[in-house]
Scaffold this active site. Structure first.
Site: not given
Ligand code: HXC
Length: 510
Positions: A169-170, A405
């Site tokens: 993402g961002g 070049a």
């Molecule tokens: C809070 C999160 C999290 C998040 C993961 N966790 N991502 N908690 N916010 N963004 C937590 C999970 O709940 C889990 O907690 C632990 O971290 C490990 O995650 P898993 O899913 O078990 O790990 P894994 O299978 O390795 O997968 C990793 C992952 C997946 C692919 C990153 O967790 C995922 O898809 N997360 C969401 C990603 C996402 O959509 N992020 C927001 C994107 S938008 P527990 O307690 O079970 O250990 C964004 C915008 C930014 O980032 C903009 C900036 C301008």
């Protein structure tokens, strides 16, 4: 007092434990080190000064108040690499997946601010699930605060991003703004939108690795400067890498003991250029034979291989090297190689690192793909970068330097300070065959005539002396003495002072 100290130790222990043993084991099972283990490998022993170990999030939603871990998923502070100060943040995937909360962002901002104030590089170890979902907009605000600082720090302190897990993402835009992005194979990925979204929107099926893995970004997109085998390999390489960089834009370049004589000559270079002008040779060989101890840290080695970029040292002092590579696309300039080299040159210029340019370039790559892709705009970036930069520039033309070049590749006309040519250099508007087929188009059917004219053109223009007569080449040198002559030129240029006219900023064709 004993209880107070015990309480302090208890709190520190809680921070060190991160997300707990189960999650640490899961991290190790993926072949990854934890955030703290990475810092231990990165910094000199016992040099790490941790800050903000007691910082916790203040999120009141989604049962978050009961769930706090001291440090809030990122370890920050400063330490040293080979005795030089470095600021570091290391995201802890075992705590909320290393996700970025307002508090987490605040910790990163704090070290960025301090690094800028004292003039020290920042190395970010990224391993994060992105925005802390429970925090919503506060997390987005945190990202923007980091981006803003990355931009203000650009050109002031070196910023290095290590991608050692997810970065999606961002969140990708903080590393993208930093100077160098290094990735770890099979355990890191970067993309703006993940495979599921891609499938929904474009109906493409693609894995995480194919979409944004280290191989993709180091060979296809050019987002990553290097891909390493594992965490240890990546971290030890970055320790070596920072040895080529100054700490800030006002700091001296790091000087290393000269263990390789600056006057060293290398006879084997006299036979590097093949007799046949269309036969390639490996420009790496020349680079490795002229830099101190053959130590060349190449950047983007698997991307736009027709130009080589990277750091070496000459006479103990760092230099940036830009070199055409005849082994790939005959060393032609194209869109990718132009942007690759332009960005590298601008880094060197921002941090006062002299540039050594090794030229063997038959011209810009022809074709509709290049024209439609905007080679005019992208090629102009390279021209702009060379023309704008004020650091010492030493150029060596080994063989071809044809057409536009020739001008672009740090020619005398773009303020090249010292321009050498090997006796094998061919400095002309184009190669002899192409030139004759245009000037003597009427004779194309007469092979003998064309051959005679081509030889005539070769004798007249395909040499370094026409440019030498005009002073566009300062000297024609033996290949074997290249290191000696370049080192002496760099020494002479040590106190070079050149300033461009005042302006808010130029308008490089982006
Ligand atoms: C809070 C999160 C999290 C998040 C993961 N966790 N991502 N908690 N916010 N963004 C937590 C999970 O709940 C889990 O907690 C632990 O971290 C490990 O995650 P898993 O899913 O078990 O790990 P894994 O299978 O390795 O997968 C990793 C992952 C997946 C692919 C990153 O967790 C995922 O898809 N997360 C969401 C990603 C996402 O959509 N992020 C927001 C994107 S938008 P527990 O307690 O079970 O250990 C964004 C915008 C930014 O980032 C903009 C900036 C301008």
């Amino acid at each position: 007092m004993r209880e107070i100290i015990e309480e302090l130790e208890r709190r520190r222990r809680a921070a060190r434990e991160g997300g707990g043993q189960r999650r640490v084991e899961a991290q190790h099972a993926k072949g990854k080190l934890t955030a703290r283990e990475r810092i231990d490998v990165l910094l000199d022993e016992d040099s790490f000064e941790e800050w903000d170990v007691f910082v916790e999030h203040r999120c009141a939603d989604f049962e978050m108040p009961g769930k706090t871990v001291p440090g809030d998923g990122v370890v920050t502070g400063h330490g040293t690499i080979n005795g030089r100060t470095i600021f570091v943040f290391s995201q802890d995937f075992t705590v909320f997946g290393g996700s970025l909360s307002e508090a987490h962002a605040g910790k990163i901002c704090k070290i960025l601010d301090h690094a800028m104030r004292v003039g020290a590089p920042v190395i970010g170890l990224n391993d994060s699930g992105g925005a802390r979902i429970q925090e919503g907009i506060d997390s987005l605000a945190g990202y923007a605060e980091v981006f803003q600082r990355n931009v203000l720090a650009s050109g002031v302190i070196p910023q290095i991003s290590m991608i050692m897990g997810p970065c999606a993402g961002g969140a990708v835009y903080s590393p993208a703004i930093t100077d160098f992005v290094f990735m770890v194979r099979d355990s890191s990925y970067m993309y703006v939108t993940g495979p599921e979204v891609v499938k929904t929107v474009t109906h493409e099926t693609v894995s995480h690795e194919e979409l944004g893995g280290a191989t993709t970004h180091s060979s296809k997109s050019g987002v990553a400067d290097r891909a390493f085998e594992n965490d240890i390999d990546a971290i030890l390489s970055v320790r070596r890498f920072v040895g080529f960089l100054p700490s800030s834009n006002v700091d001296e370049l790091p000087q290393w003991d000269i263990t390789d004589h600056v006057d060293r000559e290398d006879e084997s270079l006299n036979s590097l250029i093949p007799d046949n002008p269309n036969k390639p040779y490996d420009m790496h060989e020349l680079i490795e034979k002229i830099v101190d101890n053959g130590d060349f840290f190449e950047l983007k080695p698997d991307y736009a291989g027709n130009i080589l970029t990277g750091f070496g040292r000459m006479g103990g002092s760092p230099v940036g090297i830009v070199a055409n590579q005849p082994m790939i696309l005959a060393g032609c300039l194209d869109i990718q190689s132009s942007t690759k080299a332009a960005r590298f040159i601008r880094f060197c210029d921002a941090f006062s690192i002299p540039i050594v340019t090794l030229v063997d370039v038959p011209g810009f790559l022809p074709g509709t793909a290049q024209e439609y892709g905007g080679i005019i705009r992208h090629g102009a970036k390279l021209l702009y970068a060379y023309a704008e930069c004020t650091v010492p520039k030493v150029t060596v033309i080994t063989r071809k330097a044809y057409g536009g070049a020739y001008d672009v590749m740090a020619s005398k006309h773009l303020r090249g300070d010292v321009n050498f040519a090997w006796p094998t250099a061919e400095i002309a508007v184009m190669g002899p065959k192409g030139a004759v087929e245009i000037i003597f188009r009427q004779d194309i059917g007469d092979a003998e005539k064309i051959e005679k004219r081509t030889e005539e053109y070769r004798q007249k223009f395909a040499n370094p002396f026409v440019a030498g007569h005009r002073g566009f080449i300062d000297d024609v040198i033996l290949p074997s003495e290249t290191r000696k002559r370049v080192c002496r030129s760099l020494k002479m240029l040590k106190n070079k002072h050149l300033q461009n006219p005042w302006r808010k900023h130029g308008n490089i064709p982006l």
